[in-house]
Design a protein around this motif. Structure first.
Motif, PDB file in Angstrom:
ATOM      1  N   ASP A 162      23.199  24.446  62.163  1.00 30.11           N
ATOM      2  CA  ASP A 162      24.243  23.791  61.198  1.00 30.11           C
ATOM      3  C   ASP A 162      23.898  22.286  61.006  1.00 30.11           C
ATOM      4  O   ASP A 162      23.906  21.717  59.876  1.00 30.11           O
ATOM      5  CB  ASP A 162      25.729  23.699  61.935  1.00 30.11           C
ATOM      6  N   ASP A 163      23.336  21.506  62.194  1.00 33.84           N
ATOM      7  CA  ASP A 163      23.303  19.939  62.195  1.00 33.84           C
ATOM      8  C   ASP A 163      22.192  19.827  61.153  1.00 33.84           C
ATOM      9  O   ASP A 163      21.904  18.530  60.373  1.00 33.84           O
ATOM     10  CB  ASP A 163      23.299  19.472  63.356  1.00 33.84           C
ATOM     11  N   VAL A 171      23.661  20.419  57.423  1.00 40.09           N
ATOM     12  CA  VAL A 171      24.447  19.266  57.169  1.00 40.09           C
ATOM     13  C   VAL A 171      23.696  18.314  56.918  1.00 40.09           C
ATOM     14  O   VAL A 171      23.995  17.401  55.693  1.00 40.09           O
ATOM     15  CB  VAL A 171      25.343  19.133  58.405  1.00 40.09           C
ATOM     16  N   LYS A 193      29.347  19.455  54.222  1.00 41.62           N
ATOM     17  CA  LYS A 193      30.265  19.194  55.275  1.00 41.62           C
ATOM     18  C   LYS A 193      29.992  20.524  56.152  1.00 41.62           C
ATOM     19  O   LYS A 193      29.342  21.531  55.844  1.00 41.62           O
ATOM     20  CB  LYS A 193      31.668  19.238  55.102  1.00 41.62           C
ATOM     21  N   THR A 194      30.101  20.412  57.351  1.00 36.56           N
ATOM     22  CA  THR A 194      29.926  21.637  58.381  1.00 36.56           C
ATOM     23  C   THR A 194      30.375  22.841  57.985  1.00 36.56           C
ATOM     24  O   THR A 194      29.868  23.977  57.873  1.00 36.56           O
ATOM     25  CB  THR A 194      30.428  21.229  59.880  1.00 36.56           C
ATOM     26  N   LYS A 195      31.866  22.649  57.440  1.00 36.71           N
ATOM     27  CA  LYS A 195      32.514  23.744  56.867  1.00 36.71           C
ATOM     28  C   LYS A 195      31.723  24.412  55.621  1.00 36.71           C
ATOM     29  O   LYS A 195      31.667  25.730  55.465  1.00 36.71           O
ATOM     30  CB  LYS A 195      33.913  23.613  56.314  1.00 36.71           C
ATOM     31  N   VAL A 240      28.618  24.177  54.991  1.00 43.10           N
ATOM     32  CA  VAL A 240      27.473  24.929  55.498  1.00 43.10           C
ATOM     33  C   VAL A 240      27.633  26.207  56.115  1.00 43.10           C
ATOM     34  O   VAL A 240      27.180  27.378  55.843  1.00 43.10           O
ATOM     35  CB  VAL A 240      26.623  24.192  56.514  1.00 43.10           C
ATOM     36  N   GLN A 241      28.659  26.234  56.881  1.00 43.71           N
ATOM     37  CA  GLN A 241      29.213  27.660  57.558  1.00 43.71           C
ATOM     38  C   GLN A 241      29.481  28.812  56.401  1.00 43.71           C
ATOM     39  O   GLN A 241      29.088  29.849  56.614  1.00 43.71           O
ATOM     40  CB  GLN A 241      29.985  27.455  58.530  1.00 43.71           C
TER      41      GLN A 241
END
Lengths: 180, 180, 180, 180, 180, 180
Positions: free
Chosen positions: B155-156, B159, B165-167, B169-170
């Motif tokens: 994730d990072d 991002v 934003k992490t969301k 990406v997820q």
């Protein structure tokens, strides 16, 4: 402002490249096949598609009249794969052990001719045929065997190679005027 | 009677080769294109055509649903030329200088994608399309970029790379289950 | 008195070569890493080191700000090995099968990125880091993936590839002005 | 379940690869340099890093005692670039025209040794030195010249080549026990 | 204790190599030249000289009866240089443009045949002749053209290619029994 | 009307090639062998035979006075095969493991020297000798080892490498005036 050449071909600066350097429409339609053997090869190599320079591949289109033949030939610098666009062909190559590897192939099928080996394709139907050929060289080169032998070699070499009579050799040669 | 391997593939003795080793019919008909992106690639490489071993070239067929996309990808070991069998496509690659080289191409036209560069093809019509692709490698490999990024990277990294934003990406990642 | 070019680069006559043609000091100190991603690549390829012409290798130095990222990219013409000069990095590549091959590496350790595959390095410490990278090409080329995608491709390709909304795509694109 | 070999090295199936195949920590610390010439080469080639197989590059670390010498040698299969980690070196190679291309180089500087040419590095300071070397071969090979000459060649060849006396040759040879 | 193979040939561990692996005496004397064409080729390639494996070169000796001919043939994987050991020859190749490049050459002279092109050598004297040939491949392969055409291709391809009558083709074919 | 260069050498248009471009008579007779080592190498590479350009091979003739020596040397860009035209030689190379691979060879026999390895030939008879050498490069390059060491390297490197005294080094150096 002298053009930089790589492999003998102009190598454009990346700021001057355009999509047209990577595009070619010359394979889109069938060429006229009223030739002596009933086949025509249209190349899409680095001489026509400058973007192929240094890339190591190229294409051709081959059109065949009904029963037309692309006679035995060799590509000195490439292997080849053909994909049948239309028609039914009998295609093959001869191995260095002298064995024929040949097959009838139809629309959508592919066949491989290894680098530097004698090969041919023959249209075995009464309708036109065409293939797309891919090569692992930007300029594969072609040596048509019968034309090279009888258009270039002296009579005595041909007489001894084919064990024909001089007259027979000269009759075949009359169809292949020597290049100067 | 142990098979001799070259490049990791069995290398038949020339006395055991058959024409079938150089032939493939798996590109003859369109594959079903009801995939998430609306395109399917069917390979004809050394894994399917043993006669390609050591020859340095291979083919693929790509079929596109109406408006289907072959999303951005890279072939790590080959350049590519496509020939349009049917349809109208918008195709292109990005240079290492970050410039798009793209063009609308039609039936019978060809376009070149240099080795190792990001490229794509999109069907721009409401009817199916298909191309034949040739590669200067017996096994070119393919890395689909979005699936590789969002199916494999943490994730990072994503991002920070996309500045999402992490969301977000997820959410994208949820479509690409990671390979183990 | 026209310079002889090989590969598009001047090839000096051996009587005119000097040791400086084989020497470069531009990798000796860290570059300023206050960039958007927190990393800077300094190349030592044939464009800077004329003696590399025809030799098939080159080097780069990469400096990372604390937590800086060298975002996902591809070298179309080379594999790469990095040696960590300083710091702690998380580095990896994605295989053509979509698997992540990644590892935390420290000062003095090395990691390999195979040719043409997506890879990245991330500084995982709060202190600067740097590596020396070696390539098996005199000019490996680099394609930064996010910048290439969002700086060059049309909205609709990106929307469909990432399954993002047009607005989201345009927001990311705003950070990557297209090259002309 | 026989391992597939490529280039004589095991080629893992991509489902069995791990990040460790692409990682090596053996270059992280200086080797003991109390050898006869005051230098030690530690290799990171395909024999130690299986992931290098087929990739065409490798690395070494060379450590030098104060005033230590990496004596004249040749890599038969690779060019080399060195990056100075620490210290001050005098480095050079001899061209095929017999000219010395040499230079004093310092920490962070790089120098290139073209493929197959005689070269050396000497620590010119009273403190230890070390470099990272990159090669465009997965297994460059090394032929140390003095050891090869005086450890392998018969007396008469050496006498005539160097125009030394047999006794002088035998005295040098006594330091290089022949390999059987 | 399974032999390691590279290129399909056993790759000895360096501790097991002997000078004999790099030596061959089979080219030392003339072969009997009472063949149909009056020439015999004796190869010294990787199949006879295991030390040539991976080295990219090989040799042959060709002996010619008085007026003997090495008939037109192609090496699919190599260029060739010949050095005349004895005699007077007329030698040549045909370019891809169909031009003959041929010359009379004598003892001690050399001539080059580029890769993949049709070439021949003819003894033009009433005494035996012989040459040493070098190739840039460890196994260049040879395709004898007349034997390949008339020993392997079907009648109709030959009839159409040469524009001979079926009977004439069959007469030539009778001298070349097909390989199975 | 600017000549097209490939590899730094003029690449003639195929319409301008002549058979002379592929022919060389400079190897036909023995060179005078009254040199310091009693051997002379006469090259037939791309600099003398323009038709070799891009073909990847070349030849040399080596003549030896009675008991003459072709002293230890390296070809940085090629492997070599020699064929003995006349005489009896003791020939060999040193492996990267430091082992001597050497043999007495006679008229008509061949021996292989792998790429980039130290090798020599010595005439072991009281009569002249000569060989034909073939290389897998159009310009293999030669680095004579003693001349390169003692004609180019500084005293201290030689003193330390050979563990000779400075005076001894300078005495050997006096025979090899440095190139500027």
């Amino acid at each position: 402002n002298e053009a930089v050449k790589v492999n003998g071909y102009t190598c454009k600066d990346s700021t001057q490249m355009t999509p047209e350097d990577f595009y070619f429409q010359g394979l889109a339609s069938a060429a006229a096949t009223n030739t002596s053997t009933g086949s025509v090869v249209t190349g899409a190599n680095v001489e026509k598609l400058p973007g192929l320079n240094t890339l190591g591949l190229s294409m051709s289109r081959i059109d065949y009249a009904p029963n037309g033949l692309n006679p035995p030939h060799v590509h000195p610098r490439a292997s080849e794969i053909i994909f049948v666009l239309e028609g039914q062909l009998y295609v093959g190559f001869v191995t260095t052990a002298g064995k024929l590897m040949a097959k009838h192939i139809n629309k959508g099928e592919i066949f491989v001719f290894p680098k530097g080996l004698l090969h041919f394709q023959k249209n075995v139907a009464n309708t036109p045929a065409s293939v797309i050929a891919a090569f692992d060289s930007q300029l594969p080169g072609t040596q048509s065997i019968v034309a090279s032998l009888f258009g270039a070699l002296p009579d005595d070499i041909l007489v001894k190679s084919f064990q024909l009579k001089t007259k027979q050799v000269q009759r075949i040669k009359s169809r292949y005027p020597a290049k100067k």
